[in-house]
Design a protein around this motif. Structure first.
Motif, short mmCIF file in Angstrom:
data_model
loop_
_atom_site.label_atom_id
_atom_site.label_comp_id
_atom_site.label_asym_id
_atom_site.label_seq_id
_atom_site.Cartn_x
_atom_site.Cartn_y
_atom_site.Cartn_z
N PRO A 36 1.19 -1.28 0.30
CA PRO A 36 0.46 0.23 0.40
C PRO A 36 0.68 0.82 0.27
CG PRO A 36 -0.64 -1.67 1.61
CD PRO A 36 -0.02 -2.23 1.42
N GLU A 43 3.26 1.95 -1.46
CA GLU A 43 3.77 2.36 -2.93
C GLU A 43 2.76 3.38 -3.34
OE1 GLU A 43 4.70 -0.30 -5.46
OE2 GLU A 43 5.36 -1.65 -4.28
N LEU A 44 1.10 4.15 -3.09
CA LEU A 44 0.36 4.43 -3.12
C LEU A 44 0.78 5.98 -3.29
CD1 LEU A 44 -3.89 5.18 -3.07
CD2 LEU A 44 -2.06 6.83 -3.74
N ILE A 63 0.63 9.34 -3.96
CA ILE A 63 -0.87 10.23 -4.14
C ILE A 63 -0.61 11.33 -5.24
CG2 ILE A 63 -0.49 11.87 -2.19
CD1 ILE A 63 -3.78 10.98 -2.05
N GLU A 97 -5.82 17.08 2.19
CA GLU A 97 -6.07 16.64 1.77
C GLU A 97 -5.38 15.07 1.29
OE1 GLU A 97 -10.27 18.00 -0.96
OE2 GLU A 97 -7.91 18.39 -1.49
N PHE A 123 -6.19 11.20 2.83
CA PHE A 123 -6.55 10.19 2.25
C PHE A 123 -5.33 8.94 1.73
CE2 PHE A 123 -9.06 13.15 -1.22
CZ PHE A 123 -10.40 13.34 -0.11
N GLN A 166 -6.47 6.66 5.01
CA GLN A 166 -7.62 6.33 4.84
C GLN A 166 -7.54 4.59 3.71
OE1 GLN A 166 -9.46 9.59 3.98
NE2 GLN A 166 -10.08 9.47 6.17
N LEU A 167 -6.55 5.54 2.44
CA LEU A 167 -6.32 4.39 1.15
C LEU A 167 -5.89 3.75 1.19
CD1 LEU A 167 -6.77 6.98 -1.77
CD2 LEU A 167 -9.07 5.41 -0.68
N ASP A 217 -5.66 1.75 4.39
CA ASP A 217 -6.56 1.14 5.12
C ASP A 217 -7.02 0.69 4.41
OD1 ASP A 217 -5.15 2.17 7.75
OD2 ASP A 217 -6.77 3.08 8.04
N VAL A 218 -7.92 0.53 2.94
CA VAL A 218 -8.52 0.43 2.29
C VAL A 218 -7.14 -1.08 1.43
CG1 VAL A 218 -9.96 0.56 0.60
CG2 VAL A 218 -10.38 2.27 2.01
N LEU A 219 -6.50 -0.76 1.06
CA LEU A 219 -5.58 -1.24 0.34
C LEU A 219 -4.75 -2.65 1.06
CD1 LEU A 219 -3.56 1.23 -2.17
CD2 LEU A 219 -5.04 -0.36 -3.00
N HIS A 267 -6.88 -3.63 2.91
CA HIS A 267 -8.43 -4.62 3.22
C HIS A 267 -8.04 -5.21 1.64
CE1 HIS A 267 -12.11 -6.34 3.83
NE2 HIS A 267 -12.37 -5.82 3.18
N ILE A 268 -7.78 -4.60 0.55
CA ILE A 268 -7.77 -5.21 -0.83
C ILE A 268 -6.77 -6.24 -0.23
CG2 ILE A 268 -7.43 -4.59 -2.52
CD1 ILE A 268 -9.43 -2.29 -2.27
#
Lengths: 96, 490
Positions: free
Chosen positions: A4, A6-7, A9, A24, A28, A31-32, A34-36, A38-39
């Motif tokens: 994750p 590696e995002l 932004i 932001e 982001f 938060q992203l 955390d989402v990544l 999960h993914i």
């Protein structure tokens, strides 16, 4: 599956043509992340030999007869344009 | 005490209109008065046009007086989620980006409902661009749950569910990409139906994730949902993903199936009854299973082994499609245009920054990332493959059962502000997402109340294009209960 972290932004926001504030970007990214995270569990699934699904049901190209149909009048089509002149949309200068 | 007009189902109102006991104008006035009395608290509507609705009602009464009524929906006020075009009316997607947009044309579903004589009544609030599960992500207002105003109505079609539950419309339309009809229907105690992908035209629906989006009805009863569905379903040359097959008269077909077939085989997927399921929701759904057993239905355990990957697959595919679909909002042809831009590229960046809210930006970023060079195979392509496995899970289960029975939402309505973490919000959709990924029809019907008086929803998932059977199974449950006769006190 990439980590994750590696995002990048700044790079992604540029691809998306989206101006983000420093606040932001920080929010982001976290938060992203955390989402990544999960993914990431998708990497556990064995997908060898599995075909991708783009649509739940097979869809094919749809052809229409090449016949002119009634369409929106120009003034209706332009009604939502932020700026217009002479039946055209006004935009900032594109070529110097 | 007899039920107020605005709480009656379409099937009953159609009889009153037919008998001329009530006129369309009287009915519409009752709905308008109710809306004015409660919407300052419920906040379901982004906008409505009283004069326009009354003009449509007068036209309906004139048709009826001339013996030219168009069917059961003639004169019935129907609300529209504010992503469905109604010509000449605002269309905002609850976004600052479209705050001043006016629909140049009717969506196909709008035209079909108008052709059926229904009265288009107002535009209903949603999470911005249908991205969310609570209707708190609207740029304009957060809609409240009519059963407890401190709680969310669910989302993204929260306005459509709340307006119906509160008596501010007789039926409403929403759109469902990952549960956006079924989850708010469950949280507000009404029926919500997401049709098979391709059954209802998406022409004139603001696009979020095109391979998942479907328009569907919210209704007080299963019978009403069937009536709405038969009015809006059908092939449309203006939507290339619309499926060309005959549309049954769902209401009649549903009743025929009820008469002829009493024994349905229902699958219970064990993966939907694990960690995270609220005990009261679990108990209500178990009771519903008991009811079906008592009616002679066959209950079988089934397995949908890839369920746990649904949310991950969804948030790759849906955000990828949204990043592509929302690229059209660039400040040039329509929508918000920044006044601060120094050149045309800067105009894109700033218009989008000013026009979109936080959740939309987050999803555009995530979707752009999973499609970007070097990551496409790892994320998007892999997600599409797992999507295939999720779809196969369902199709395998349907070898043994007619439909699958699950809770609609893991919990009843949560408090506004409780899920500020995006991942926690995304996990609300765990039971509804698989249906969209697999393109199946799903319906949520009320199946009880929590000890705190909050509605609980039962989800039934059907086989592709077998909406009539799905409705029959839902109708069997509804016929043995009277949850739908309870209304919130406002």
């Amino acid at each position: 599956m990439p980590a994750p972290a590696e995002l990048n932004i700044d790079h992604v926001a540029k691809l998306a043509r989206l101006a983000l504030t420093p606040g932001e970007k920080a929010q982001f990214s976290q938060q992203l992340g955390d989402v990544l995270h999960h993914i990431e569990q998708l990497s556990k699934v064995d997908v060898s030999g599995v075909e991708p699904t783009a649509h739940a049901f097979p869809i094919y190209n749809v052809w229409a007869d090449d016949v002119a149909q009634p369409a929106l009048p120009v003034e209706v089509a332009l009604r939502n344009a932020p700026a217009q002149r002479d039946n055209m949309i006004v935009v900032p200068k594109v070529v110097e | 005490m007899s039920t107020e007009l605005f709480f009656k189902p379409v099937t009953e109102l159609a009889g009153l209109l037919e008998a001329k006991t009530v006129s369309a104008v009287e009915l519409t006035k009752a709905v308008i008065a109710r809306t004015k009395a409660v919407d300052a608290r419920v906040k379901a509507f982004n906008s409505y046009d009283e004069a326009d609705a009354l003009a449509q009602a007068e036209a309906s009464d004139t048709r009826r007086a001339a013996g030219q009524a168009r069917g059961l929906l003639d004169g019935i006020p129907v609300g529209f989620k504010d992503v469905i075009s109604v010509a000449g009316q605002p269309l905002t997607a609850s976004s600052r980006m479209l705050a001043n947009f006016v629909s140049p044309y009717d969506a196909t579903v709008t035209r079909k409902l108008k052709d059926a004589g229904a009265i288009s009544w107002g535009r209903l609030n949603l999470d911005e661009f249908a991205m969310g599960s609570s209707t708190e992500n609207s740029a304009f207002q957060a809609t409240c749950n009519p059963w407890d105003l401190s709680r969310v109505p669910g989302g993204s079609s929260g306005g459509s569910a709340a307006a119906l539950a509160a008596g501010e419309a007789i039926a409403t339309l929403g759109s469902d990409t990952g549960g956006s009809i079924r989850q708010p229907a469950a949280l507000c105690g009404v029926v919500g139906l997401k049709p098979t992908y391709g059954l209802v035209s998406r022409y004139g629906l603001i696009a979020f994730a095109s391979s998942l989006d479907q328009i569907g009805p919210f209704a007080r009863t299963v019978d009403d949902a069937a009536l709405l569905l038969e009015a809006i379903a059908g092939h449309d040359p203006l939507d290339s993903t619309s499926v060309n097959r005959p549309v049954p008269r769902y209401s009649e077909e549903m009743h025929r199936i009820r008469r002829e077939k009493k024994v349905f085989r229902l699958g219970i997927p064990k993966e939907y009854f694990g960690e995270g399921l609220d005990p009261e929701v679990g108990a209500a759904v178990e009771k519903a299973i008991g009811f079906y057993k008592s009616q002679g239905c066959e209950i079988r355990e089934v397995s949908l082994p890839h369920t746990e990957y649904g949310v991950g697959v969804y948030y790759i595919i849906a955000t990828a499609e949204c990043s592509s679909n929302l690229a059209r909002y660039d400040g040039i042809r329509y929508g918000h245009r920044s006044k601060e831009a120094k050149d045309v590229v800067d105009l894109y960046f700033k218009s989008r920054a000013e026009g979109f809210g936080a959740e939309v930006k987050r999803r555009i970023i995530l979707g752009t990332y999973v499609l970007s060079s070097g990551y496409y195979d790892a994320f998007y392509l892999r997600a599409q493959k797992v999507r295939t496995l999720i779809r196969q899970d369902f199709l395998n289960a349907y070898k043994d059962v007619d439909a699958i029975l699950t809770p609609t939402s893991p919990t009843p309505a949560f408090r506004a502000g409780d899920k500020s973490d995006p991942l926690a919000m995304y996990l609300c959709d765990v039971y509804t997402i698989g249906v969209n990924l697999a393109g199946l029809p799903g319906i949520s019907v009320p199946c009880g109340f929590s000890s705190g008086g909050l509605p609980i929803g039962l989800q039934l998932i059907g086989q592709p294009f077998k909406e009539a059977e799905l409705l029959a199974i839902a109708d069997l449950y509804e016929g043995g209960h009277d949850w739908q006769r309870r209304h919130p006190k406002l």
